[in-house]
Design an enzyme around this catalytic site. Structure first.
Site, mmCIF file in Angstrom:
data_model
loop_
_atom_site.group_PDB
_atom_site.id
_atom_site.type_symbol
_atom_site.label_atom_id
_atom_site.label_comp_id
_atom_site.label_asym_id
_atom_site.label_seq_id
_atom_site.Cartn_x
_atom_site.Cartn_y
_atom_site.Cartn_z
ATOM 1 N N ASN A 1 13.469 -45.752 -35.473
ATOM 2 C CA ASN A 1 12.696 -46.980 -35.598
ATOM 3 C C ASN A 1 13.566 -48.124 -35.110
ATOM 4 O O ASN A 1 14.410 -48.655 -35.843
ATOM 5 C CB ASN A 1 12.279 -47.212 -37.052
ATOM 6 C CG ASN A 1 11.299 -46.160 -37.511
ATOM 7 O OD1 ASN A 1 10.121 -46.207 -37.156
ATOM 8 N ND2 ASN A 1 11.791 -45.173 -38.255
ATOM 9 N N GLU A 2 13.357 -48.470 -33.847
ATOM 10 C CA GLU A 2 14.182 -49.496 -33.217
ATOM 11 C C GLU A 2 13.781 -50.874 -33.735
ATOM 12 O O GLU A 2 12.699 -51.033 -34.320
ATOM 13 C CB GLU A 2 13.996 -49.428 -31.695
ATOM 14 C CG GLU A 2 14.340 -48.086 -31.073
ATOM 15 C CD GLU A 2 15.847 -47.796 -31.022
ATOM 16 O OE1 GLU A 2 16.609 -48.369 -31.825
ATOM 17 O OE2 GLU A 2 16.267 -46.987 -30.178
ATOM 18 N N PRO A 3 14.646 -51.899 -33.542
ATOM 19 C CA PRO A 3 14.302 -53.246 -33.990
ATOM 20 C C PRO A 3 12.901 -53.644 -33.531
ATOM 21 O O PRO A 3 12.532 -53.386 -32.380
ATOM 22 C CB PRO A 3 15.367 -54.117 -33.319
ATOM 23 C CG PRO A 3 16.541 -53.198 -33.172
ATOM 24 C CD PRO A 3 15.976 -51.839 -32.914
#
Ligand code: F6R
Length: 639
Positions: free
Chosen positions: A161-163
């Protein structure tokens, strides 16, 4: 899990448990997992555990395997769900998380293959949504996750879950952040081979687990840990959203915890003991923040930035300023081996004996010149007896093209001089064939590795000659831990320590220089340092007399520098010395332009070295010291 952990101060919004080493932290987490499994099993239930991959949990899995083998911990009634999987990628690709989990945990325990689940990296794209929904359902059907293990990306991602990932996201296909691809490129050998996508559990999937343990090791994780623990919860730093979970703990080693305010600026978190080190840290930090020389700081500056406590203790800004000014000034010296016939009490090195026997350990064949080339040359030019020991062969970082060029040279060299070249020609043909057919994830043959190592040895010898060392002062240790032919190295072993003990005993150095790079707890530099520390501790235990006179100085690797307030010896360099060092680095031609596994920094090594040394000199000058062209910096390890 012990959820009643004292939150040291209100700044920390997530309970944090700090350990001396990643191994200690892993043992702690393994115990929690074992307890959970036993408790659930005693109730006749399966334990449902969410698992992570990457470098962080490796020691945890090794400990669980040990507990399985030695303490009878059974995984028969354990169900696991992994966080993520690259997409697209086959399950048996050596870079897949399926492969990772099988090798590190599943195949080494009694877990039933029917009970572990990972997202399928080969599912056709139009079926991913369905597959992801089924993954969520499977978790629900298992009764939800009892305990989720997490690592953390340098950008704050958990799972993949990337920024920017939404708080309510579920399992899905995502595009990997470029920074994540770069950070993981060392596993692949080449950035272009890192997949662009992955299937990951969502943030809400993670938040639904009943307990969460996030683990992080090493300095590289320190800034993001600080943001996640002390910052505002935001989707920009996905791990910070764990502040909303009511049963979460972060398990850290000291390096990963080092940016927390209680360590970075302890005076802001309440009472603190003003040791000279802390005074230096606080004042240098204040001066840097305000862009002022130390001697220009005023009472007002101290008060405004939360340091009035220090004034209460010391009296006046003038007194504190002077104390710190002298501390900084006394770290600077042009005599890294001590100044002969001079009595300077606060000099970082002793003037006697002169000359000194110096042993420089270089993890790879070029770290000596890159990280301490100026000091290396000074030590030799000032008449010390300097030895260099190259700890590893560095063979992994030579391109195939470079080897082919050298083989071509060898064959034709022999042809020109009428030397029988059948052997080298055969080798050349074999190597060319091998290299053309080599798959991206395939290991080099032993011959190729040998030649790559030889290329680096020749470069190191040429650099030593350039500095002025004689051949009998150059030592190639070829430590076995490194010789796997892959990025993944073995842990340090008995033989590595023995080789090192033998060399130290042979030279009986008054000074040892070594790479104190702690940024990557699994990297070669760290293992090399651990080996030296283990060797020194063994020699100390055995009571060898010479060690009483040995100072150990740590330089940082190619990427970073010590913080100014930590530096205990700073060696200035003139513009001429900077140039001379640059040419010394140039000798390492195999490392120029396109080094494999270079990581996220695209600058060449000489550029990194020059910018870093110039930066140190600039910071010193801004604090009010003499302005030099460049400086190399060292910290002493008191064993
Ligand atoms: C792994 C995962 C990632 C990693 C993170 C840290 O399954 O989902 O979030 O935990 O990228 O990776 P390492 O441990 O290699 O630093």
């Amino acid at each position: 899990m012990d959820t009643h952990i004292d939150l040291t101060d209100s700044l920390e919004k997530i309970p944090v448990k700090i350990f001396d080493t990643p191994l200690d932290g892993s043992v702690y987490v393994a115990k929690i997992i074992a307890k959970l499994i036993r408790e659930k099993n005693a109730q006749g239930k399966m334990a449902v555990i969410g698992l992570a991959t990457g470098s962080t949990p490796k020691t945890l899995y090794a400990e669980l395997v040990r507990m399985h083998k030695e303490e009878g911990l059974s995984f028969k009634k354990v169900m696991t769900f992994n966080l993520d999987q690259y997409y697209p990628m086959e399950a048996d690709n050596i870079n897949s998380y399926h492969y990772f989990m099988r090798k590190n945990l599943f195949e080494k325990t009694d877990i039933d293959p029917k009970n572990y689940f990972l997202p399928d990296g080969m599912i056709p794209k139009d079926q991913i949504k369905k597959h992801a929904a089924e993954y969520e359902k499977k978790i629900e059907a298992a009764g939800g996750i009892d305990l989720q293990i997490l690592g953390i990306g340098q950008n704050g991602h958990i799972g993949f879950n990337e920024p920017g990932s939404p708080f309510y996201s579920k399992t899905r296909l995502i595009t990997l952040d470029n920074s994540t691809r770069m950070a993981n490129s060392h596993e692949f050998g080449n950035l272009s081979e890192v997949p662009r996508m992955a299937i990951t559990m969502g943030l809400s999937t993670i938040m639904k687990s009943r307990q969460v343990i996030l683990m992080a090791w090493g300095e590289v994780k320190a800034p993001v840990i600080q943001k996640a623990v002390e910052g505002r919860p935001t989707e920009e730093v996905p791990a910070s959203l764990l502040q909303h979970h009511d049963n979460v703990i972060f398990v850290l080693d000291q390096s990963a915890a080092s940016e927390l305010t209680r360590f970075k600026s302890p005076w802001l978190t309440g009472e603190c003991e003003w040791t000279p080190k802390l005074v230096k840290k606080a004042v240098v930090g204040l001066a840097t923040k305000l862009g002022k020389p130390v001697l220009n700081l005023t009472n007002h500056d101290y008060i405004e930035y939360g340091l009035s406590d220090l004034l209460v203790e010391k009296g006046d800004a003038y007194e504190v300023n002077l104390e710190v000014f002298y501390m900084l000034r006394d770290t600077i010296t042009g005599w890294p081996g001590g100044k002969p016939n001079a009595v300077i009490p606060n000099h970082p090195e002793r003037s006697k004996p002169f000359p000194k026997r110096v042993l420089i350990f270089s993890p790879h064949p070029d770290d000596d010149i890159i990280s301490m080339g100026g000091t290396f040359m000074r030590l030799h030019d000032q008449g010390h007896d300097v030895h260099v020991a190259y700890q590893t062969s560095g063979n992994i970082a030579v391109t195939d093209e470079f080897v082919t060029r050298f083989l071509d040279f060898a064959v034709n060299f022999e042809r020109i001089f009428d030397i029988d070249n059948t052997r080298s020609k055969k080798l050349f043909d074999q190597a060319t064939r091998f290299l053309t057919e080599k798959k991206s994830s395939e290991k080099d043959s032993a011959d190729i590795r040998n030649i790559k190592g030889l290329i680096r040895r020749c470069e190191a010898r040429a650099t030593c000659k350039y500095v002025g060392l004689s051949v009998d002062h150059i030592h190639f240790m070829n430590l076995p831990f490194y010789e796997t032919g892959t990025i993944e190295k073995k842990p340090m072993g008995r033989e590595d320590v023995d080789i090192t003990v033998k060399l130290i005993r042979e030279i009986k150095p008054h000074q040892i220089f070594c790479a104190g790079d702690l940024a990557d707890p699994h990297g070669t530099h760290k293992v090399c340092l651990d080996i030296i520390m283990a060797a020194i501790n063994e020699i100390k235990k055995a009571g060898d007399d010479f060690l009483k006179d040995t100072y150990v100085w740590l330089y940082k690797g190619a990427w970073q520098e010590w913080d100014i307030d930590e530096i205990e010896m700073a060696i200035p360099m003139s513009p001429g010395q900077v140039r001379k060092k640059r040419y010394g680095i140039f000798i390492h031609q195999s490392q120029k332009d396109s080094v494999p596994f270079q990581g996220t920094d695209e600058r060449e090594f000489w550029q990194r070295a020059e910018e870093r040394n110039a930066n140190t000199a600039d910071l010193y000058a801004k604090l009010g010291m003499t302005r030099y062209a460049a400086m190399e910096a060292f910290v002493r390890w008191r064993f």
